[in-house]
Design a protein around this motif. Sequence first.
Motif, PDB file in Angstrom:
ATOM      1  N   UNK A 342     -12.024 -12.351   5.133  1.00 32.04           N
ATOM      2  CA  UNK A 342     -10.959 -13.201   4.552  1.00 32.04           C
ATOM      3  C   UNK A 342     -11.341 -13.504   3.286  1.00 32.04           C
ATOM      4  N   UNK A 343     -12.583 -13.451   2.738  1.00 31.55           N
ATOM      5  CA  UNK A 343     -13.054 -13.852   1.330  1.00 31.55           C
ATOM      6  C   UNK A 343     -12.732 -12.764   0.307  1.00 31.55           C
ATOM      7  N   UNK A 344     -12.264 -11.357   0.921  1.00 33.97           N
ATOM      8  CA  UNK A 344     -12.301 -10.337   0.112  1.00 33.97           C
ATOM      9  C   UNK A 344     -10.872  -9.772   0.100  1.00 33.97           C
ATOM     10  N   UNK A 345     -10.805  -8.640  -0.620  1.00 36.18           N
ATOM     11  CA  UNK A 345      -9.437  -7.812  -0.812  1.00 36.18           C
ATOM     12  C   UNK A 345      -9.304  -6.962   0.335  1.00 36.18           C
ATOM     13  N   UNK A 346      -8.144  -7.177   1.014  1.00 37.37           N
ATOM     14  CA  UNK A 346      -7.749  -6.551   2.155  1.00 37.37           C
ATOM     15  C   UNK A 346      -6.777  -5.817   2.392  1.00 37.37           C
ATOM     16  N   UNK A 347      -6.456  -5.194   1.308  1.00 37.07           N
ATOM     17  CA  UNK A 347      -5.417  -4.181   0.986  1.00 37.07           C
ATOM     18  C   UNK A 347      -6.040  -2.729   0.945  1.00 37.07           C
ATOM     19  N   UNK A 348      -7.388  -2.695   1.040  1.00 36.52           N
ATOM     20  CA  UNK A 348      -7.999  -1.365   0.903  1.00 36.52           C
ATOM     21  C   UNK A 348      -7.919  -0.635   2.171  1.00 36.52           C
ATOM     22  N   UNK A 349      -8.307   0.884   2.330  1.00 33.68           N
ATOM     23  CA  UNK A 349      -7.848   1.509   3.515  1.00 33.68           C
ATOM     24  C   UNK A 349      -8.348   1.115   4.841  1.00 33.68           C
ATOM     25  N   UNK A 350      -9.713   0.493   4.830  1.00 27.83           N
ATOM     26  CA  UNK A 350     -10.422   0.236   5.958  1.00 27.83           C
ATOM     27  C   UNK A 350      -9.769  -1.021   6.501  1.00 27.83           C
ATOM     28  N   UNK A 791      -9.326  -2.270  -7.570  1.00 24.97           N
ATOM     29  CA  UNK A 791     -10.472  -1.343  -7.971  1.00 24.97           C
ATOM     30  C   UNK A 791     -10.552  -0.031  -7.009  1.00 24.97           C
ATOM     31  N   UNK A 792     -10.062  -0.288  -5.615  1.00 24.25           N
ATOM     32  CA  UNK A 792     -10.298   0.749  -4.846  1.00 24.25           C
ATOM     33  C   UNK A 792      -9.085   1.836  -5.069  1.00 24.25           C
ATOM     34  N   UNK A 793      -8.029   1.399  -5.954  1.00 20.92           N
ATOM     35  CA  UNK A 793      -6.905   2.353  -5.792  1.00 20.92           C
ATOM     36  C   UNK A 793      -6.929   2.950  -7.327  1.00 20.92           C
ATOM     37  N   UNK A 794      -8.125   2.803  -7.943  1.00 20.99           N
ATOM     38  CA  UNK A 794      -8.069   3.318  -9.505  1.00 20.99           C
ATOM     39  C   UNK A 794      -8.224   4.530  -9.475  1.00 20.99           C
TER      40      UNK A 794
END
Length: 802
Positions: A342-350, A791-794
Amino acid sequence: MKLQDPKGLVARDPVPTAETSAMPRLMFAFFTSGFAALLCQIIWQRMLGVFAGSDTVSASLVVGAFLAGLGIGSIIGARVADRLSPAHALVGFACAEIGVAAFALLSKFFLYDFLATDLAGMIDEPFAIFGLCFAGLVLPTTLMGLSLPLLARAVTTSLDSVPERVAKLYSLNTLGAGMGALIGGWSLVGNLGFVGALVLAALLDLVAAAVVLTLLAGLRGQAGPPPSANAGGQREPFGGLGLWCLLVFISGYVIVALEIVWVRLMGQIGTFHTYLFPTVLGVFLLADGLGMAVGSRMVRRMADPRPAFFITQAGGFALAAALIMLVWWVVPYWPVSELIPVDRERTNGRALRSTAILTTLVVGPPAFLIGMTFPFVQRAVQHDLSQVGARVGWVQLANIAGNAAGAIGTGLFSLHFLGTAGTLKALAGLSVLLIAGWLWKKSWRRGPELAIGAVCAVAVVVLPDNASLWSRLHLQRPGDEVAWAEDRSGVAFFRRGQRADGRDDSPFFIQGFSQGRIPFLQVHQFIGAIGPLVHPDPQRALIIGIGSGGTPWAAGVLPQTQVRAIELVGPVLAVHSQLAENNVDGPIAEMLSRPRWRLEYGDGRRALAKEEMRYDIIEADALLPQGSLSGMLYSQEFLQLARRRLAPKGLYVQWTPTCRSVDTFRSVFPHSVLILPVTVMIGSDSPIDVDARTLASRFAEREIAEHLLRGTPGSSDYEKFARKILSFTSNGFGPEPPLTDLNPRDEFFRNNRRKLVTGSQFATAEDTGTPTLPTPIGKNPARNGLAGGLAQESAPGCDRSQ
């Protein structure tokens, strides 16, 4: 040979072989029709959202207009279907599909070019907005509403097979719609753009029409069934059509209300990205369609469908409430807390995959049970072969009316006045009344219905209240300072405390995203202050998006600047009011009490379109490009609108983290600068006089530094955000087309790989800062405060030569 029904009431003929052989093609056609319809619905609602606005009231008006057209189609179908022969009914269905296809191909010109563009900002009255949306959608939606009664008339020449066949057709149509939502939302729209996806939908409608027309030869000369001799005085063994329409209305209300609740809950858990709604809608429709398919296999063996209807309807809600309770309980615990943090980015793959799986588990089982009610209803109401189309049409109308009431009642009223938890409790109470009404009529000694009714009654008591619901889902800890609010437009939640490692933690959540903080993030203050500090005499500033408050606070860094800030999520303002009461000397309290700040709820883009006010500064608060509807603030059309509202020498300021957003920005403004490493752009019709050294000296001025220190105590090194400034003196275009309203590629981040800005690709730009190369945004999120979600999509860079 005559087959008798269990009650011995109606004679039935065996199913002809030719009719049986036609079913696979009809099922394929109706599946394809459902796929195309959902694809059109997603896109039309987005187009009309540009015209009507992105707030909840406007969105509900658009949905209401869509459902009104479907209802009209159902009424017409109910009145005309049974007057047609099977062959003529098939021709009518094919004509309806061709009509929908034609409108899909032409819809951009009316819905977007005329309504959204030519009438932008000219219509503000809700009834007028509804009327124009209805006018834009009435033709295709009426044709869509006609389709089921017409097909029902075409395929049923034996009363024995009516409930099963109609349920099978509708289940395939619903499954097609579910696939349209998932494949369309996750792939087609993002890859093809809105116009390309509409072309595909039109082709699918034409395919459906062509398939059913291949069946005409076998139906020519076949007349419709004559009216039953005792149709007028025949007793309804399971209750009258009016009663069943009421029950279907209630069922339609409950399922749409649940759908809205699911979207809100999963949006807080997994954030409101552009794939959330298609996921919830797609899972719901697929499970609903599967429930219909299973139910259609059960109806022939049912002597009385009423117990099955009440058990699956109330049981579906009871299961929904139990699963929501379970999710509410497990969110803070491993493995959910690790997979969907909940406190971090949640649109990355996992996190994205985990949210989709959790959505399937929460939405699928209840939707499956409630979907089973449709064939049970058909079993209850179909007693005369000459009235099949009419009864299908009236039942469908009741369902659509319930859907509309659920969408408007829940979206506009229930969530606003009762909140999400209160809405669930109200639905639980409605389910109790539904079961009680059945038991009162039948028998209080029926075990399954009593058990389900008891579960619904317990849900009224044990479901958490709104404060408990949102506190747990936002990971409130004992001792945390908390402020939260909810209304029809969304949820805002702030908590202040300490992490396990002793560090201060004060996230400000808006629709699940937690990029804001109080005290404010330095970078938000930089974005707010940069425009007024660069402009020679900023008198009026407009900020689109309030967020945690850092951008509008910093926009008032100079005493002469009047700041107006517009926020789309109303509870943000309510949370700020609560925080102001707790800190009367803080910057939030000052913004709410001082007349030179004006914070208001509304749609910023719509305000720009309908008002003639000119501003010296227009700024968009930092908006993550993967957020739902973010494309409407990164599009070329929006930037052109903002440019038209600038006063002479006015400046527009926006965070532009991706290469596409930079290219789009440059394509609109004749003069622009890119500030690195924060990747903020300033655009204007006039040359922009700014360099890194002068900007650093302005931030260091005593009055300015003191104002910003009140927002972010202990942080004054703003020069780190402007180590390099690149100036562009003409419109620029990248290797790809710009971001537009109809092709917001950065918003559809799973379909369009984003390249983040590093600055090295702009070798021809004039460097007005130091020669030091910047740290690429996203590589050091702790330093710049914004890029963690990207960052995950860079990619390695966005050099034009790559």
